[in-house]
Design a protein around this motif. Structure first.
Motif, PDB file in Angstrom:
ATOM      1  N   PRO A 140      12.142  41.123  20.288  1.00 24.56           N
ATOM      2  CA  PRO A 140      12.513  41.432  18.898  1.00 24.56           C
ATOM      3  C   PRO A 140      13.767  40.647  18.533  1.00 24.56           C
ATOM      4  CG  PRO A 140      12.133  43.451  20.155  1.00 24.56           C
ATOM      5  CD  PRO A 140      12.132  42.325  21.142  1.00 24.56           C
ATOM      6  N   GLY A 141      13.814  40.158  17.307  1.00 20.49           N
ATOM      7  CA  GLY A 141      14.982  39.381  16.904  1.00 20.49           C
ATOM      8  C   GLY A 141      16.256  40.188  17.033  1.00 20.49           C
ATOM      9  N   PHE A 142      17.299  39.577  17.591  1.00 18.73           N
ATOM     10  CA  PHE A 142      18.589  40.251  17.667  1.00 18.73           C
ATOM     11  C   PHE A 142      19.139  40.430  16.253  1.00 18.73           C
ATOM     12  CE2 PHE A 142      19.284  37.973  21.983  1.00 18.73           C
ATOM     13  CZ  PHE A 142      18.386  38.833  22.589  1.00 18.73           C
ATOM     14  N   ILE A 143      19.885  41.516  16.070  1.00 13.58           N
ATOM     15  CA  ILE A 143      20.450  41.843  14.766  1.00 13.58           C
ATOM     16  C   ILE A 143      21.957  42.018  14.912  1.00 13.58           C
ATOM     17  CG2 ILE A 143      20.401  43.451  12.811  1.00 13.58           C
ATOM     18  CD1 ILE A 143      17.579  44.274  13.766  1.00 13.58           C
ATOM     19  N   ASP A 144      22.703  41.321  14.104  1.00  8.12           N
ATOM     20  CA  ASP A 144      24.157  41.461  14.089  1.00  8.12           C
ATOM     21  C   ASP A 144      24.512  42.415  12.953  1.00  8.12           C
ATOM     22  OD1 ASP A 144      26.968  41.134  13.902  1.00  8.12           O
ATOM     23  OD2 ASP A 144      26.807  39.143  14.804  1.00  8.12           O
ATOM     24  N   GLY A 145      25.123  43.546  13.294  1.00  6.12           N
ATOM     25  CA  GLY A 145      25.414  44.557  12.291  1.00  6.12           C
ATOM     26  C   GLY A 145      26.474  44.147  11.287  1.00  6.12           C
ATOM     27  N   LEU A 146      27.424  43.332  11.704  1.00  5.85           N
ATOM     28  CA  LEU A 146      28.442  42.829  10.778  1.00  5.85           C
ATOM     29  C   LEU A 146      28.990  41.511  11.307  1.00  5.85           C
ATOM     30  CD1 LEU A 146      30.002  43.224   8.186  1.00  5.85           C
ATOM     31  CD2 LEU A 146      31.762  44.436   9.464  1.00  5.85           C
ATOM     32  N   ALA A 147      28.496  40.423  10.730  1.00  6.94           N
ATOM     33  CA  ALA A 147      28.958  39.076  11.076  1.00  6.94           C
ATOM     34  C   ALA A 147      29.708  38.488   9.893  1.00  6.94           C
ATOM     35  CB  ALA A 147      27.767  38.195  11.457  1.00  6.94           C
ATOM     36  N   LEU A 148      30.554  37.512  10.165  1.00  7.98           N
ATOM     37  CA  LEU A 148      31.335  36.856   9.112  1.00  7.98           C
ATOM     38  C   LEU A 148      30.872  35.425   8.885  1.00  7.98           C
ATOM     39  CD1 LEU A 148      34.899  38.151  10.069  1.00  7.98           C
ATOM     40  CD2 LEU A 148      33.266  39.144   8.454  1.00  7.98           C
ATOM     41  N   TRP A 149      29.656  35.105   9.353  1.00  7.03           N
ATOM     42  CA  TRP A 149      29.114  33.763   9.171  1.00  7.03           C
ATOM     43  C   TRP A 149      28.966  33.469   7.679  1.00  7.03           C
ATOM     44  CZ3 TRP A 149      24.499  35.849  12.364  1.00  7.03           C
ATOM     45  CH2 TRP A 149      24.920  36.119  13.682  1.00  7.03           C
ATOM     46  N   GLY A 150      29.374  32.280   7.290  1.00  8.36           N
ATOM     47  CA  GLY A 150      29.207  31.848   5.907  1.00  8.36           C
ATOM     48  C   GLY A 150      30.255  32.369   4.952  1.00  8.36           C
TER      49      GLY A 150
END
Length: 449
Positions: A84-94
């Motif tokens: 299953p695709g990993f999920i980042d709960g809170l990233a600062l990308w972009g």
């Protein structure tokens, strides 16, 4: 003439049947991975597995799957691993970068919302830098979905959930305004250029004032909508209005806190002014695991782990190096022994943070919250070797658990029929050295690396 009439009747019947066929008969061709090893978020491993998806939705995932005749099939050769695709709960990308320096405001005690770091109305979907290399890098690490936040101070903006798809990420918004990022960080600017609130107590007072002002404005607007024409229209305020969903608890605050003291402050503030909270990072949450569990507060935990104490690292390396056998150990004073014992216990407790939370019954997901993607594999290795977690637990944390905390647990996070097709295909089990992602499928969109 009879034959012509019969032919005409047949043609009309055929046209009627075609026109009444269900819409699914006219959908796009299916896609499939066949002869792969499927790993589910629940810890099941399926050999000789098949995953079929169409129009972005998984149609079948498991063994003994019949592949549709129209499917474009990629054969895994019994060696590729699907997760299953990993999920980042809170990233600062972009996120746009913060200013390098801040000028002292004319009125430091009342600098305005933006200068004070209060910007809950900002949306990543409107500010995202689509050319951020982290989006492609995240796919190569197995991430297909992320809650994206913005860099800032006490209320930097909202959390929007995106399907991660390289430079096209900004075009694939899954859920807008899943909540608002928050912290106890004071207003930017150091000595000589600071502004209110510049202390933790000031930040707490500012939260109280914001809640009072937002509730007052909401009541005024509601009264104006129901009152007669003699009541003046209240002024609009985008900052306060952005807090309405938090006031009525339809959205949580994604509150970044690490120390035990700040977690205690968060719980007191939550009790006082009232809001739903998700703890983000929570590096010392293990110190309050039972209370967090009793309050049913989920944690999007950081795995940005501390470095092993240098002296401990040298001792371990000496034990592993047979050429140093028989060498005398460093002589220590009693004071040094006590210091090292405390340091080691603190390190071990930090590494066991997630396990301690899980043992207490806390729902734990994952958030990078600014951690570099390049550091991920090293921290994962430490968690598995020293943090008391196994591969299945970590997978669950980084997939289904995070999805549930973000409120999207019925759509992504697992490989099963009816879910959105978001998964990654690795060359080896995801925790092994030198494994890499060959394919990323995010909301049905296939990317090959």
């Amino acid at each position: 003439m009879k034959l012509v009439r019969n032919l005409s009747s047949c043609m009309l019947l055929l046209l009627f049947v075609v026109s009444t066929l269900p819409a699914s008969a006219q959908t796009s061709p299916a896609q499939a991975f066949d002869n792969v090893i499927i790993h589910t978020a629940d810890g099941e491993t399926i050999n000789d597995g098949t995953v079929v998806w169409r129009n972005g939705i998984i149609e079948s995932a498991g063994s003994n799957v019949t592949i549709p005749f129209d499917a474009y099939v990629i054969d895994g050769g019994d060696s590729l691993h699907v997760y299953p695709g990993f999920i980042d709960g809170l990233a600062l990308w972009g996120s746009p970068d913060l200013p390098d320096r801040y000028e002292r405001p004319d009125r430091p005690g009342d600098p305005g919302y933006e200068r004070a770091g209060i910007q809950p109305q900002r949306k990543p979907s409107e500010l995202l830098k689509s050319d951020d290399k982290n989006f492609e890098e995240a796919q190569k690490h197995g991430f297909t979905t992320a809650g994206l936040g913005l860099k800032g101070q006490m209320l930097p903006g909202q959390v929007d959930i995106f399907f991660i798809n390289g430079e096209k990420t900004g075009d694939h918004l899954m859920k807008s305004s899943a909540g608002i990022s928050a912290s106890f960080e004071d207003a930017p600017g150091g000595f000589g250029s600071g502004a209110y609130p510049s202390t933790t107590m000031g930040v707490l007072a500012q939260y109280r004032q914001l809640w009072y002002d937002a509730e007052a404005l909401m009541n005024q607007q509601q009264y104006f909508a129901s009152a007669g024409s003699n009541y003046p229209a209240p002024a609009k305020d985008a900052v306060l209005e952005a807090l309405y969903p938090v006031l009525d608890m339809s959205q949580p605050l994604y509150f970044t806190v690490d120390s035990k003291e700040n977690i205690e402050l968060l719980l007191r503030l939550k009790d006082e002014i009232g809001f739903d909270a998700v703890i983000v990072s929570g590096k010392e949450a293990y110190k309050m695991a039972d209370e967090i569990s009793d309050r049913d507060i989920p944690v999007l935990a950081s795995i940005d782990l501390p470095d092993e104490p240098e002296w401990k690292k040298k001792e371990r390396e000496a034990e592993e190096d047979t050429t140093q056998a028989g060498e005398e150990l460093e002589e220590l004073t009693e004071e040094m022994r006590i210091f090292r014992d405390r340091q080691l216990r603190s390190y071990e407790a930090s590494i066991m943070n997630i396990k301690s939370l899980m043992d207490a019954g806390v729902t734990v997901g994952y958030a990078s919250n600014g951690m570099k993607l390049g550091d991920l594999s090293g921290h994962v290795k430490t968690l598995l070797e020293e943090g008391g977690l196994d591969q299945n637990q970590l997978l669950r944390i980084m997939s289904q658990n995070t999805a549930e905390i973000l409120g999207i647990g019925n759509r992504v996070g697992e490989l099963e029929n009816g879910r959105i097709a978001s998964f990654s295909v690795f060359t080896k089990p995801y925790t092994e050295e030198k494994t890499k992602v060959l394919y990323s499928v995010s909301s049905g969109m296939l990317t090959e690396f």
